[in-house]
Enzyme design. Structure first.
Site, PDB file in Angstrom:
ATOM      1  N   HIS A 108       0.744  -1.196   0.033  1.00 56.26           N
ATOM      2  CA  HIS A 108      -0.173   0.119   0.133  1.00 56.26           C
ATOM      3  C   HIS A 108       0.942   1.132  -0.092  1.00 56.26           C
ATOM      4  O   HIS A 108       1.811   1.363   0.788  1.00 56.26           O
ATOM      5  CB  HIS A 108      -0.918  -0.010   1.143  1.00 56.26           C
ATOM      6  CG  HIS A 108      -1.698   1.287   1.255  1.00 56.26           C
ATOM      7  ND1 HIS A 108      -2.860   1.576   0.637  1.00 56.26           N
ATOM      8  CD2 HIS A 108      -1.445   2.543   2.005  1.00 56.26           C
ATOM      9  CE1 HIS A 108      -3.347   2.588   0.959  1.00 56.26           C
ATOM     10  NE2 HIS A 108      -2.376   3.337   1.852  1.00 56.26           N
ATOM     11  N   ASP A 159     -14.958   2.035   8.067  1.00 56.98           N
ATOM     12  CA  ASP A 159     -14.090   3.118   7.559  1.00 56.98           C
ATOM     13  C   ASP A 159     -14.738   3.889   6.463  1.00 56.98           C
ATOM     14  O   ASP A 159     -14.643   5.111   6.403  1.00 56.98           O
ATOM     15  CB  ASP A 159     -12.763   2.282   6.856  1.00 56.98           C
ATOM     16  CG  ASP A 159     -11.964   3.174   6.005  1.00 56.98           C
ATOM     17  OD1 ASP A 159     -11.462   4.096   7.036  1.00 56.98           O
ATOM     18  OD2 ASP A 159     -11.834   3.198   4.920  1.00 56.98           O
ATOM     19  N   ARG A 193     -14.654  12.287   8.027  1.00 57.85           N
ATOM     20  CA  ARG A 193     -13.218  12.974   8.413  1.00 57.85           C
ATOM     21  C   ARG A 193     -13.045  13.993   7.444  1.00 57.85           C
ATOM     22  O   ARG A 193     -12.358  15.022   7.517  1.00 57.85           O
ATOM     23  CB  ARG A 193     -12.204  11.904   8.324  1.00 57.85           C
ATOM     24  CG  ARG A 193     -12.291  10.934   9.734  1.00 57.85           C
ATOM     25  CD  ARG A 193     -11.297   9.781   9.665  1.00 57.85           C
ATOM     26  NE  ARG A 193      -9.883  10.266   9.236  1.00 57.85           N
ATOM     27  CZ  ARG A 193      -9.042   9.594   8.570  1.00 57.85           C
ATOM     28  NH1 ARG A 193      -9.433   8.469   8.236  1.00 57.85           N
ATOM     29  NH2 ARG A 193      -8.052   9.819   8.513  1.00 57.85           N
ATOM     30  N   SER A 251      -7.664   3.477   9.390  1.00 56.87           N
ATOM     31  CA  SER A 251      -8.464   3.394   8.132  1.00 56.87           C
ATOM     32  C   SER A 251      -7.697   2.644   7.259  1.00 56.87           C
ATOM     33  O   SER A 251      -8.076   1.802   6.336  1.00 56.87           O
ATOM     34  CB  SER A 251      -8.474   4.737   7.570  1.00 56.87           C
ATOM     35  OG  SER A 251      -8.891   5.103   6.294  1.00 56.87           O
ATOM     36  N   LYS A 282      -8.627  -1.849   5.963  1.00 58.19           N
ATOM     37  CA  LYS A 282      -9.004  -2.226   4.694  1.00 58.19           C
ATOM     38  C   LYS A 282      -7.964  -3.196   4.050  1.00 58.19           C
ATOM     39  O   LYS A 282      -8.338  -4.260   3.323  1.00 58.19           O
ATOM     40  CB  LYS A 282      -9.159  -0.920   3.721  1.00 58.19           C
ATOM     41  CG  LYS A 282     -10.241  -0.077   3.819  1.00 58.19           C
ATOM     42  CD  LYS A 282     -10.254   1.033   3.064  1.00 58.19           C
ATOM     43  CE  LYS A 282      -9.118   2.253   3.469  1.00 58.19           C
ATOM     44  NZ  LYS A 282      -9.212   3.437   3.353  1.00 58.19           N
TER      45      LYS A 282
HETATM   46  N1  URA Z   1      -5.897   6.598   3.213  1.00 60.48           N
HETATM   47  C1  URA Z   1      -6.716   5.951   3.663  1.00 60.48           C
HETATM   48  O1  URA Z   1      -7.244   5.009   3.338  1.00 60.48           O
HETATM   49  N2  URA Z   1      -7.417   6.663   4.886  1.00 60.48           N
HETATM   50  C2  URA Z   1      -6.739   7.650   5.465  1.00 60.48           C
HETATM   51  O2  URA Z   1      -7.120   8.054   6.472  1.00 60.48           O
HETATM   52  C3  URA Z   1      -5.851   8.212   4.734  1.00 60.48           C
HETATM   53  C4  URA Z   1      -5.325   7.959   3.578  1.00 60.48           C
END
Ligand code: URA
Length: 438
Positions: free
Chosen positions: A86, A165, A172, A187, A191
């Site tokens: 990621h 999320d 947010r 977050s 995922k």
């Molecule tokens: N990417 C995400 O998936 N979540 C965040 O909070 C910031 C960047």
């Protein structure tokens, strides 16, 4: 519900600086998933977390709560080790598109669940969708089958994965609580860990073109992400990389796919391949498939010279409904109405390419989005972009613009002019990989 778990009591405890316990954090993530907390209560707790922070133990609980708010993919039928990566994102970052087939060609399965970009260019999914016919919306069963069959699948976040999320991220975004390390950590990891992986490598970027501009903050995020993921049982490392100019020569969607295909053919830009190998090496090492970095590097290079990684990319594109012929002929990708080389005026050396200037130009062309529901134009963008350290003759091209109107081309060109600085003395580009954490 015990009184301690009323939303207002949980909010008050965090507001007053106390450490929240499992039941309180679970009440919050459940409230975000089933609607039992109102948006204003969720938002109030988000702001209290933003202001008061979270301990590592609280961050683990929050990540677990968000992860368990939905399904976790069951990849137990996949015999190979499963590694994912990621990136916290940066201008021209298309590494996932080619590192995933390189690693898969080494025998490590890569089940990758990616996002769409909300910014200057699309995210990995938007880039992939520029391949004619490519589908990113597979069912969970189809995703699992493809990982089992070919060891590689890149799809979008389904509604079953980490729904808490999705709810919290949307709040947010509109309550000025995005830039908070525990919230970012939960977050991203909720995922990623929901995709059923064994190991994870994170590319945490810092610099002008990155989500986190300051190195110290990016390092803090990398430490938090690796600490939380490792303590949840998923071996995870972070590669801290600098981003002071765009990565590679292309910024857009189809133009970035074309650049990734060039990487798979062994013709990738120096900086782009430096980051690609750093990530790929850590994926192979963590998956336990090589003993050291040198061996990992040699195996990754062999996937390029043998054509195995390009072959894996072709297999993935075909399996997801796309036209695999793009791997051999990038002119099959969407084409903009106007494609024009833009010459510089003076001779000299490229001393700066401001990534945010290039990002704004790409956005102006329509390559990115400013609202989640906006479409992206797959064909537009910038490629053949010069790099810091390049020597230029007067009148030589600085970049090529792919636009769908003369007006957009003119506006993007103005932004590009301001982004590039030519000087008389050569400035060598610095190293990109700063540190490996975890
Ligand atoms: N990417 C995400 O998936 N979540 C965040 O909070 C910031 C960047």
């Amino acid at each position: 519900m015990s009184t301690a778990l009323f939303p207002q009591h949980v909010i008050a405890r965090k507001r007053d600086g106390f450490e929240l316990g499992r039941a309180e954090i679970e009440a919050f993530t459940r409230g975000a998933t089933d609607g039992s907390w109102a948006d204003y209560q969720l938002s109030a707790l988000l702001m209290a977390i933003y202001l008061k922070g979270m301990t590592p133990a609280e961050t683990v609980l929050l990540t677990e709560g968000m992860l368990r708010s939905g399904t976790v993919a069951d990849l137990s039928s996949v015999k190979a080790r499963k590694a994912d990566k990621h990136s916290t994102g940066g201008v021209g970052d298309k590494v996932s598109l080619h590192v995933a087939p390189m690693v898969a060609a080494c025998g490590v399965a890569v089940p990758m669940i990616s996002g769409r970009g909300l910014g200057h260019t699309g995210g990995t999914l938007d880039k992939l969708e520029s391949i004619p016919g490519f589908r990113v919306g597979l069912s969970m069963d189809a995703y699992i089958k493809q990982v089992r069959d070919i060891g590689l699948c890149l799809i979008g976040q389904t509604s079953e994965l980490a729904p808490a999320d999705r709810k919290l991220y949307s709040l947010r975004d509109v309550t000025a609580t995005v830039e908070c390390i525990p919230l970012i950590c939960a977050s991203i990891l909720s995922k990623k860990l929901a995709s059923g992986i064994d190991v994870l490598v994170l590319d945490v970027k810092f610099g002008r073109g990155a989500f986190m501009k300051e190195k110290a903050r990016a390092r803090e995020l990398a430490v938090a992400l690796t600490t939380v993921a490792n303590s949840m049982g998923t071996p995870t490392r972070a590669v801290l990389t600098s981003m002071d100019e765009p990565l590679g020569h292309a910024v857009g969607n189809a133009v970035e796919v074309a650049e990734s295909i060039a990487c798979l053919k062994g013709a990738g830009a120096r900086d782009l391949m430096e980051v690609t190998f750093a990530i790929g090496e850590q994926m192979l090492l963590l998956a336990g498939c090589t003993k050291d970095r040198a061996e990992a590097r040699a195996r990754l290079e062999a996937t390029l010279s043998s054509g195995a990684a390009l072959g894996k990319f072709r297999e993935m594109v075909a399996a997801q409904g796309g036209d695999p012929a793009v791997a051999d002929d990038v002119t099959l990708l969407p084409k903009a109405g106007i494609i024009r080389d833009m010459p510089g005026e003076k001779a000299g050396f490229v001393v700066d390419v401001d990534p945010m200037g290039v990002a704004l130009a790409a956005l102006q062309l329509g390559a990115g989005r400013t609202r989640a529901e906006d479409p992206v134009d797959p064909a537009v963008g910038i490629d053949r972009l010069v790099k810091v350290g390049d020597r230029l003759e007067a009148g030589a091209p600085l970049y090529r613009i792919h636009a769908n109107s003369e007006r957009a081309l003119g506006e993007a060109n103005e932004l590009m002019r301001k982004a590039i600085v030519i000087g008389e003395t050569r400035r060598a580009p610095g190293p990109l990989v700063d540190e490996i954490i975890g």
